[in-house]
Design an enzyme around this catalytic site. Structure first.
Site, short mmCIF file in Angstrom:
data_model
loop_
_atom_site.label_atom_id
_atom_site.label_comp_id
_atom_site.label_asym_id
_atom_site.label_seq_id
_atom_site.Cartn_x
_atom_site.Cartn_y
_atom_site.Cartn_z
N ARG A 104 0.89 -1.18 0.00
CA ARG A 104 0.00 0.00 0.00
C ARG A 104 0.91 1.21 0.00
O ARG A 104 1.71 1.40 0.93
CB ARG A 104 -0.91 0.00 1.23
CG ARG A 104 -1.66 1.30 1.40
CD ARG A 104 -2.78 1.22 2.41
NE ARG A 104 -3.92 0.54 1.85
CZ ARG A 104 -5.15 0.58 2.37
NH1 ARG A 104 -5.38 1.29 3.46
NH2 ARG A 104 -6.14 -0.06 1.81
N HIS A 131 -7.40 0.79 -6.44
CA HIS A 131 -7.60 -0.06 -5.25
C HIS A 131 -8.31 -1.35 -5.71
O HIS A 131 -9.46 -1.60 -5.37
CB HIS A 131 -8.44 0.71 -4.22
CG HIS A 131 -8.44 0.09 -2.85
ND1 HIS A 131 -7.67 -1.00 -2.51
CD2 HIS A 131 -9.13 0.41 -1.72
CE1 HIS A 131 -7.89 -1.30 -1.24
NE2 HIS A 131 -8.77 -0.47 -0.75
N GLN A 134 -10.23 -3.93 -3.33
CA GLN A 134 -11.55 -3.53 -2.85
C GLN A 134 -12.63 -3.90 -3.85
O GLN A 134 -13.74 -4.27 -3.49
CB GLN A 134 -11.58 -2.02 -2.58
CG GLN A 134 -12.88 -1.54 -1.98
CD GLN A 134 -13.13 -2.06 -0.56
OE1 GLN A 134 -12.25 -1.97 0.29
NE2 GLN A 134 -14.30 -2.62 -0.31
N ASP A 219 -17.15 7.26 -1.67
CA ASP A 219 -15.90 7.12 -0.91
C ASP A 219 -15.60 8.49 -0.31
O ASP A 219 -16.26 9.49 -0.64
CB ASP A 219 -14.78 6.67 -1.88
CG ASP A 219 -13.48 6.33 -1.17
OD1 ASP A 219 -13.48 6.20 0.08
OD2 ASP A 219 -12.44 6.19 -1.87
N CYS A 259 -16.23 1.71 0.60
CA CYS A 259 -15.10 0.85 0.97
C CYS A 259 -14.70 1.00 2.43
O CYS A 259 -14.04 0.13 2.98
CB CYS A 259 -13.91 1.12 0.05
SG CYS A 259 -13.25 2.78 0.17
N ARG A 287 -13.56 -8.65 2.02
CA ARG A 287 -12.14 -8.43 1.76
C ARG A 287 -11.38 -9.70 2.10
O ARG A 287 -10.46 -10.11 1.39
CB ARG A 287 -11.61 -7.25 2.59
CG ARG A 287 -12.18 -5.89 2.21
CD ARG A 287 -11.77 -5.45 0.81
NE ARG A 287 -10.33 -5.39 0.65
CZ ARG A 287 -9.56 -4.38 1.04
NH1 ARG A 287 -10.10 -3.30 1.56
NH2 ARG A 287 -8.24 -4.41 0.85
N1 NVA Z 1 -9.88 6.62 -1.49
C1 NVA Z 1 -9.52 6.21 -0.17
C2 NVA Z 1 -9.76 4.74 0.02
C3 NVA Z 1 -9.47 4.22 1.40
C4 NVA Z 1 -9.64 2.75 1.53
C5 NVA Z 1 -8.07 6.55 0.10
O1 NVA Z 1 -7.25 6.36 -0.81
O2 NVA Z 1 -7.76 7.04 1.19
N1 CP Z 2 -11.27 -0.19 2.47
C1 CP Z 2 -10.00 -0.24 2.90
O1 CP Z 2 -9.07 -0.48 2.13
O2 CP Z 2 -9.87 -0.05 4.24
P1 CP Z 2 -8.51 0.15 5.04
O3 CP Z 2 -7.94 1.48 4.64
O4 CP Z 2 -8.93 0.12 6.48
O5 CP Z 2 -7.57 -0.96 4.72
#
Ligand code: NVA
Ligand code: CP
Length: 303
Positions: A104, A131, A134, A219, A259, A287
């Site tokens: 990540r 992502h 997800q 989101d 998500c 997930r």
């Molecule tokens: N769009 C959000 C998704 C979090 C799971 C982010 O990138 O922070």
């Molecule tokens: N939806 C998701 O990826 O959640 P986290 O940021 O908690 O991993």
């Protein structure tokens, strides 16, 4: 043999995507029946997190433990990656020790560089651009509740962010119509849009986008790394809160997904996320199951 990575949904064919969904549903049933299934005994997943996570970390770690393997959490605070060791070198070293790696991070290019130097499969656990993990869970959730999503309509309301970009790819692969409503200046990535089919429609009016939708998704307005833009974004997105008025434009049986983490009163009202259309808790649970299917697939344990 070439190594199979999962950096975007484009790394899957439509058939492979559907097979993963079916397998995730099977693995969920096996878990519910307490079936012992340990295909990854003695295997290790390296987990590189440069951003925070609850669901992604816990689902991958738990998946590995339930599969009889191990997971190692690596953060830039306590690895040499955080002190400037090149990504290429980290990839070379980690991939000589562990069997599969998830990352990540911020720049999508970083995970591309990493995977190019890795001997083992690399999974995108979120970048600024995509992502895909997800989407595996979201699509599993839709299939469980409503059957195949082919020919259905999905409304994406809000930021044209990493999640939205992955929805664009899913629409292409699984054959659904995607109506995106984003404020001016917050539309999805143009390169991602350029590769999309004709079933993507961009609006600035969330009510229009939601009309006739079988699934409404949103989101956060400010993703990780955009914290300083929070105020400016809150103003731009003020008319994009998914509330009961927006859900009323969708089909009667429409589902709501997010998500998570969510901000009630910003991108979604409490009445919607905690209401009868919402399947966010199934979505979060999935997930675990969908990533188990992904791990099997990338490790060559499934077709
Ligand atoms: N769009 C959000 C998704 C979090 C799971 C982010 O990138 O922070
Ligand atoms: N939806 C998701 O990826 O959640 P986290 O940021 O908690 O991993």
């Amino acid at each position: 043999m070439t190594v199979r990575h999962f950096l975007t949904l484009r790394d899957l064919s439509s058939e492979q995507f559907r097979r993963l969904i079916r397998r995730a549903i099977e693995l969920k049933a096996m878990r519910a029946a307490n079936t012992l299934y340990e295909p990854l005994k003695n295997k290790t997943l390296g987990m590189v997190f440069e951003k925070s996570s609850t669901r992604t970390r816990v689902s991958f770690e738990t998946a590995m433990y339930q599969f009889g393997g191990n997971a190692i959490f690596l953060s830039p605070r306590d690895t040499q990656l955080g002190r400037g060791e090149p990504v290429e070198d980290t990839a070379r070293v980690l991939s000589r020790m562990v069997d599969i790696i998830m990352i990540r991070t911020y720049e999508h290019e970083k995970i591309e560089t990493f995977s190019a130097h890795s001997r083992v499969p690399v999974i995108n656990a979120l970048t600024d651009l995509h992502h895909p993990c997800q989407l595996l869970a979201d699509m599993q959730t839709f299939f469980e509740h409503r059957g195949d999503i082919q020919g259905k309509t999905v409304a994406w309301i809000g930021d044209g962010n990493n999640m939205c970009n992955s929805y664009i790819e899913a629409a292409d692969l699984l054959g659904f119509t995607l109506n995106i409503a984003a404020p001016k200046g917050y539309e999805p990535n143009t390169d991602v849009l350029a590769t999309a089919g004709k079933q993507i429609h961009i609006y600035q009016d969330p009510f229009k986008a939601a009309t006739g939708a079988d699934l409404v998704v949103t989101d956060v307005w400010a993703s990780m790394g955009q914290e300083e833009e929070q105020q400016q974004r809150a103003a731009a997105f003020a008319d994009f809160c998914v509330d009961e008025r927006i859900m009323a434009c969708a089909n009667k049986e429409a589902l709501f997904m997010h998500c998570l983490p969510a901000h009630r009163g910003e991108e979604v009202s409490a009445a919607v996320i905690d209401g009868p259309s919402s399947v966010v808790w199934d979505e979060a649970e999935n997930r675990l199951h969908s990533q188990k299917a992904l791990l099997e697939f990338l490790m060559g344990l499934a077709g």
